[in-house]
Design an enzyme around this catalytic site. Sequence first.
Site, PDB file in Angstrom:
ATOM      1  N   SER A 175       2.631  -6.610  -2.585  1.00 57.18           N
ATOM      2  CA  SER A 175       2.912  -5.373  -2.498  1.00 57.18           C
ATOM      3  C   SER A 175       4.152  -4.686  -2.851  1.00 57.18           C
ATOM      4  O   SER A 175       4.757  -5.204  -3.981  1.00 57.18           O
ATOM      5  CB  SER A 175       2.382  -4.585  -1.244  1.00 57.18           C
ATOM      6  OG  SER A 175       2.323  -3.212  -1.424  1.00 57.18           O
ATOM      7  N   ASP A 181      -8.363  -2.599  -5.944  1.00 60.81           N
ATOM      8  CA  ASP A 181      -6.989  -2.180  -5.233  1.00 60.81           C
ATOM      9  C   ASP A 181      -6.354  -1.182  -5.871  1.00 60.81           C
ATOM     10  O   ASP A 181      -6.226  -1.492  -7.385  1.00 60.81           O
ATOM     11  CB  ASP A 181      -5.986  -3.399  -5.191  1.00 60.81           C
ATOM     12  CG  ASP A 181      -4.872  -3.124  -4.220  1.00 60.81           C
ATOM     13  OD1 ASP A 181      -4.884  -2.027  -3.809  1.00 60.81           O
ATOM     14  OD2 ASP A 181      -3.984  -4.049  -4.040  1.00 60.81           O
ATOM     15  N   HIS A 228      -6.402  -3.906  -0.406  1.00 61.55           N
ATOM     16  CA  HIS A 228      -5.104  -4.171  -0.519  1.00 61.55           C
ATOM     17  C   HIS A 228      -4.641  -5.295   0.467  1.00 61.55           C
ATOM     18  O   HIS A 228      -3.364  -6.007  -0.177  1.00 61.55           O
ATOM     19  CB  HIS A 228      -4.161  -2.991  -0.357  1.00 61.55           C
ATOM     20  CG  HIS A 228      -2.640  -3.206  -0.932  1.00 61.55           C
ATOM     21  ND1 HIS A 228      -2.294  -3.625  -2.164  1.00 61.55           N
ATOM     22  CD2 HIS A 228      -1.606  -3.212  -0.129  1.00 61.55           C
ATOM     23  CE1 HIS A 228      -0.902  -3.706  -2.157  1.00 61.55           C
ATOM     24  NE2 HIS A 228      -0.574  -3.381  -1.120  1.00 61.55           N
TER      25      HIS A 228
END
Length: 524
Positions: free
Chosen positions: A293, A356, A412
């Site tokens: 991320s 995602d 995610h």
Amino acid sequence: MAIPLCKIILSLKYNKSRNAVFPVTVKEGGLRRNLVTTKVIPKNASSIQVNSDQSQMMKGKELDEESHVILSKEPKRKLADSWREILGQNDWAGMLDDPFDPLLSAELMRYGDMAQACYDAYDFDPYSKYCGSCKAQPKMFFENLGWKNCGYDVTSYIYSTYNVNFPKFFNISLNPNGWSPSANWIGYVAISNDECSKHLGRRDIIIAWRGTVTNVEKIADLMDFQNPTKYHTIPSRDPTIKVEAGFLEIYTDRNIDCQFCKYSARQQVLAEVKRLKDLYPNEELSITITGHSLGSALATLNAYDIAEIGLDVMEDGRVIPTTVFSFSGPRVGNGRFKERLEALGVKVLRVLNVHDQVPKVPGIFLNELVPKMLQQLVGWSPWCYLHVGGELALNHKNSPFLKDETNLAYFHDLEVLLHLLDGYHGKGKRFWLASGRDIALVNKATDFLKDQFLIPPKWGLTNNRMLIKNHLGPCVMPDDQHHDFEIHPPSEDIQHHLQQLNLSHSETKCLQKVSYNVSSISLF
């Protein structure tokens, strides 16, 4: 039903060989998780045996056919002979799809576990005086997380700060004697030991970055406009190279009044890489940067920085291969950033779940998917972003272990992505778990596993705070609940290595500090 003797023998042989070559190991806190076990038999066997408890969970013909767990054989070739290809020397040509290279798969999961360690070691507890720091002891980092025989030694922690005018948005302790009011632990630098280096074929320097966990980092994620890198002390002759402003701030911000972030995260990392590079001047080295991320965005920016200042070049002129393994990462910069990164020889492989949403931002409308002519016309826009490197797109709907969910946070999650990576063997090929990675890890922070596996949801987030009575009588939190060691700020040797890199400690930025009306921002 009894298991044939030949299958038991094959299982024992497999386990013996697997333990001999640095297996990918999963961990949680100080404990190993082994909530679901499977019996290992050859891939080509006519039926798959699971333990009695799990077989009772798998009701129906369809589930029996789709939920089998199969462990693959060891790759025939050695990693020491193929590490350059694994790190993207040929841009992973022919390794990602048909079939998916098993050696690359194992390495991706290993580096994914390195990134996951940043979450496992982070202290989320606001009642702890060490909230926002690392719970693991540096010299025993992987051992404290239950990861034995990792083959790497952590040499430095990375601390970051963000000079947004809302100090309450830091992940700080409620304890007035908290360890730091403005710093957050955001990753680490590690290097392979002698035994592991022999297995890898080179001495590997790894930099792992944590993803978004604090509110102030969520603000940085929302700053989807671009700023030139040269305004943030990253040397660049091209003022048109721009990256997302929030990522840049976290990477380069510092607070001279804080002993942990007196130097920026950038300065801490570059100084440590310089130190490690100088320790092994005659060895084959690699620099591998990983993150999830926000961490993948910082990893990409970090790799660009290392190559731009020439830190990847040895004294004798050899160029150290620099690779980014990005997990669920967003776009980072504009078209000029992408071109320069590729020209510098940095290799990036992005692993993502197609459902995602994070890899689709920033640059929702102006990105690499629009026609190239339009990219050239709008390339000046501060909202035009392009992905870099290669892509490995996975689909969680292919896993027979997962529920039919609509929770974007689950899509995610890094543990979910590593589960998908373990079961992926090429486009159109059947999903089966190659390494025996425990499926219970999927539910560490989610409720994504099907109920019949009887794995509690979000079991890794359970935090039973134990109180003790002090000498005065009332129950209090013990000071050393999470830490049995003293937290040390970055070494002052940083300044010495920065001077060798011609990077001054007194670097300043040309941008104003950001300020927001927090009530108008919807944090995700």
